[in-house]
Design a protein around this motif. Structure first.
Motif, PDB file in Angstrom:
ATOM      1  N   LYS A 362       0.854  -1.187   0.000  1.00 14.76           N
ATOM      2  CA  LYS A 362       0.000   0.000   0.000  1.00 14.76           C
ATOM      3  C   LYS A 362       0.901   1.254   0.000  1.00 14.76           C
ATOM      4  CE  LYS A 362      -3.722   1.994   2.846  1.00 14.76           C
ATOM      5  NZ  LYS A 362      -3.083   3.206   3.283  1.00 14.76           N
ATOM      6  N   GLU A 363       1.907   1.242   0.867  1.00 14.18           N
ATOM      7  CA  GLU A 363       2.806   2.412   0.937  1.00 14.18           C
ATOM      8  C   GLU A 363       3.505   2.625  -0.409  1.00 14.18           C
ATOM      9  OE1 GLU A 363       3.838   1.594   5.621  1.00 14.18           O
ATOM     10  OE2 GLU A 363       5.457   1.521   4.158  1.00 14.18           O
ATOM     11  N   TYR A 364       3.960   1.501  -0.972  1.00 10.21           N
ATOM     12  CA  TYR A 364       4.680   1.602  -2.240  1.00 10.21           C
ATOM     13  C   TYR A 364       3.781   2.142  -3.358  1.00 10.21           C
ATOM     14  CZ  TYR A 364       6.656   0.395  -6.680  1.00 10.21           C
ATOM     15  OH  TYR A 364       7.089   0.499  -7.968  1.00 10.21           O
ATOM     16  N   THR A 365       2.616   1.543  -3.517  1.00  8.31           N
ATOM     17  CA  THR A 365       1.764   1.925  -4.660  1.00  8.31           C
ATOM     18  C   THR A 365       1.256   3.361  -4.503  1.00  8.31           C
ATOM     19  OG1 THR A 365      -0.023   0.757  -3.564  1.00  8.31           O
ATOM     20  CG2 THR A 365       1.007  -0.356  -5.421  1.00  8.31           C
ATOM     21  N   GLU A 366       0.974   3.776  -3.279  1.00 11.20           N
ATOM     22  CA  GLU A 366       0.513   5.159  -3.087  1.00 11.20           C
ATOM     23  C   GLU A 366       1.610   6.146  -3.502  1.00 11.20           C
ATOM     24  OE1 GLU A 366      -2.814   4.454   0.405  1.00 11.20           O
ATOM     25  OE2 GLU A 366      -0.940   5.447   0.927  1.00 11.20           O
ATOM     26  N   PHE A 367       2.830   5.822  -3.103  1.00 10.21           N
ATOM     27  CA  PHE A 367       3.960   6.695  -3.445  1.00 10.21           C
ATOM     28  C   PHE A 367       4.174   6.712  -4.964  1.00 10.21           C
ATOM     29  CE2 PHE A 367       8.713   7.293  -3.716  1.00 10.21           C
ATOM     30  CZ  PHE A 367       8.733   8.606  -3.253  1.00 10.21           C
ATOM     31  N   ARG A 368       4.177   5.516  -5.555  1.00 14.88           N
ATOM     32  CA  ARG A 368       4.371   5.390  -7.009  1.00 14.88           C
ATOM     33  C   ARG A 368       3.298   6.168  -7.771  1.00 14.88           C
ATOM     34  NH1 ARG A 368       2.309  -0.138  -9.108  1.00 14.88           N
ATOM     35  NH2 ARG A 368       0.420   1.044  -8.651  1.00 14.88           N
ATOM     36  N   ASP A 369       2.056   6.004  -7.362  1.00 20.87           N
ATOM     37  CA  ASP A 369       0.960   6.640  -8.090  1.00 20.87           C
ATOM     38  C   ASP A 369       0.962   8.152  -7.880  1.00 20.87           C
ATOM     39  OD1 ASP A 369       0.404   4.138  -8.871  1.00 20.87           O
ATOM     40  OD2 ASP A 369      -1.288   3.827  -7.511  1.00 20.87           O
ATOM     41  N   PHE A 370       1.370   8.560  -6.687  1.00 17.11           N
ATOM     42  CA  PHE A 370       1.455   9.997  -6.411  1.00 17.11           C
ATOM     43  C   PHE A 370       2.461  10.654  -7.368  1.00 17.11           C
ATOM     44  CE2 PHE A 370       3.515  13.448  -3.936  1.00 17.11           C
ATOM     45  CZ  PHE A 370       2.426  14.296  -3.836  1.00 17.11           C
ATOM     46  N   LEU A 371       3.531   9.923  -7.674  1.00 14.15           N
ATOM     47  CA  LEU A 371       4.570  10.475  -8.558  1.00 14.15           C
ATOM     48  C   LEU A 371       4.297  10.179 -10.034  1.00 14.15           C
ATOM     49  CD1 LEU A 371       7.799   9.647  -6.521  1.00 14.15           C
ATOM     50  CD2 LEU A 371       6.467  11.741  -6.502  1.00 14.15           C
TER      51      LEU A 371
END
Ligand SMILES: C[S@@+](CC[C@H](N)C(=O)[O-])C[C@H]1O[C@@H](n2cnc3c(N)ncnc32)[C@H](O)[C@@H]1O
Length: 387
Positions: A362-371
């Protein structure tokens, strides 16, 4: 904070700290100690830093390696306290940090004289000066009498720093069989030779070490040197990291300054081999730089230089999170390299559990999608991720 980070790095790296005290809590809630005192101690002939945490009714001690001490000091100043005094043999540094994190450092004459740590306080290097070490002599770092040449001292320190990091991960490597180690993008291989010397000769481990690089002339030179030194289990091959498929099992993967996504290609190989340890210092970064966008980050991304640095940091954050997701405990440490850039980040990943995969994902995908990025490492490791 940069000036404070530099000071912390300097006093630990020079082993010049005699004592330090950190006090004045930034906010009282959530922290139950009120002061931390730090001093160097010698444990089993190795320099460590003892952190004493002062609670209302007890003092809790924690011993830290040099790297850990740097991280702990940075965290204490950046998150918890607003005042500090670092005493070295050259000066006392009084540190004040404002509510808005503005740092002032006052330099005063030294108030403490050097402590005797029961043995000597000279920095214990993994490779010691005084006895000629053949590979260092061949590389022109030491002379035949074992003296490090003045102009090569930085290189000598860098090699030792790298070996200290290897020393720290020794307990994570298998002990009951020969070790297989891959150095991807080995280039002139100073550190590959150092690694071989340290593990095969000083630690008496049985090894199979391979260095791989695209450049045929450099590889030829490295093979000649390995055979001159009779480093019989060290060989160098010409090839591309992404195409390398000679071995089925590798225990440690090293990749130092492999360009852009060559680092990710090496990380993918390491993960698929289920390597116990990965040491990776990334180099130039282009992939995320060309992808990253988010209007909220416009004040940052509209400046080329900030975008470049941010992209490099975001890439390493992504790599660390993906490695955690693929079964590693990953740390990002400072690695000094005199030849390339003054400061670098070393990714150190050791096989182990990093916690709840769903939460990490969840942390990874949120960060990836935010960028709005699509990282190479995720794409090539898609089958290993909880998608
Ligand atoms: C900056 S040099 C670093 C050399 C050495 N590891 C060091 O830290 O001193 C990067 C090396 O990576 C090699 N390299 C870059 N991409 C590669 C790839 N895809 N496969 C193999 N080697 C690669 C280059 O040829 C170069 O020698």
């Amino acid at each position: 904070m940069e000036s404070l980070r530099k000071l912390i790095y300097q006093v630990i790296n020079d082993s010049s700290m005699i004592t330090a005290t950190i006090s004045q809590l930034r906010k009282k809630e959530g922290i139950s100690y009120t002061k931390v005192q730090i001093k160097p101690v010698e444990l089993k002939k190795v320099l460590r830093y003892q952190f004493a945490y002062y609670y209302s009714n007890k003092i809790v001690h924690k011993n830290a390696t040099e790297e850990e001490a740097i991280t702990l000091l940075e965290e204490l100043f950046e998150q918890t306290f607003r005042q500090g005094l670092i005493c070295t043999s050259e000066a006392d540094y009084q540190i004040l940090i404002s509510k808005k994190f503005k740092v002032s450092i006052l330099t005063k004459s030294p108030s403490r004289s050097e402590v005797d740590l029961s043995h000597n306080r000279k920095k214990q290097y993994v490779l010691e000066e005084g006895q000629p070490i053949p590979f260092l002599v061949e590389l022109g770092i030491m002379n035949e009498d074992g003296k490090v040449l003045a102009r090569k001292y930085d290189k000598f320190k860098q090699i030792n720093r790298f070996l200290e990091m290897v020393e720290d991960v020794l307990p994570s490597l298998p002990e009951d069989r020969p070790l297989t180690i891959l150095d991807f993008g080995c280039g002139k291989s100073y550190l590959t030779f150092a690694l071989y010397h340290y593990l095969a000769i000083q630690e008496r481990r049985t090894l199979n070490v391979v260095g791989l690089d695209l450049k045929a002339d450099v590889i030829e030179h490295c093979n000649l040197l390995a055979s001159k030194l009779a480093y019989n289990n060290l060989r160098f091959l010409v090839g591309d990291i992404a195409d390398y498929n000679e071995l089925d099992k590798v225990d440690m993967v090293v990749t130092l300054h492999a360009c852009d996504t060559a680092t990710d290609a090496a990380l993918e190989k390491a993960v698929r081999w289920d390597a116990s340890v990965i040491l990776s210092v990334p180099c130039c970064q282009h992939e995320v730089f060309t992808q990253v966008k988010n209007p909220l980050l416009d004040p940052l991304l509209s400046h080329g230089i900030l975008k470049e640095r941010f992209s490099a940091l975001a890439t390493d954050g992504v790599r660390a999170k993906l490695l955690d997701l693929m079964g590693y405990r990953t740390q990002l440490l400072e690695f000094i390299d005199m030849e390339h850039t003054p400061k670098n980040i070393l990714i150190r990943a050791v096989k182990g559990d990093s916690g709840d995969r769903n939460q990490l994902w969840k942390e990874y995908t949120e960060f990836r999608d935010f960028l709005h990025i699509s990282p190479y490492l995720e794409k090539v490791c898609v089958d290993l991720l909880p998608i």
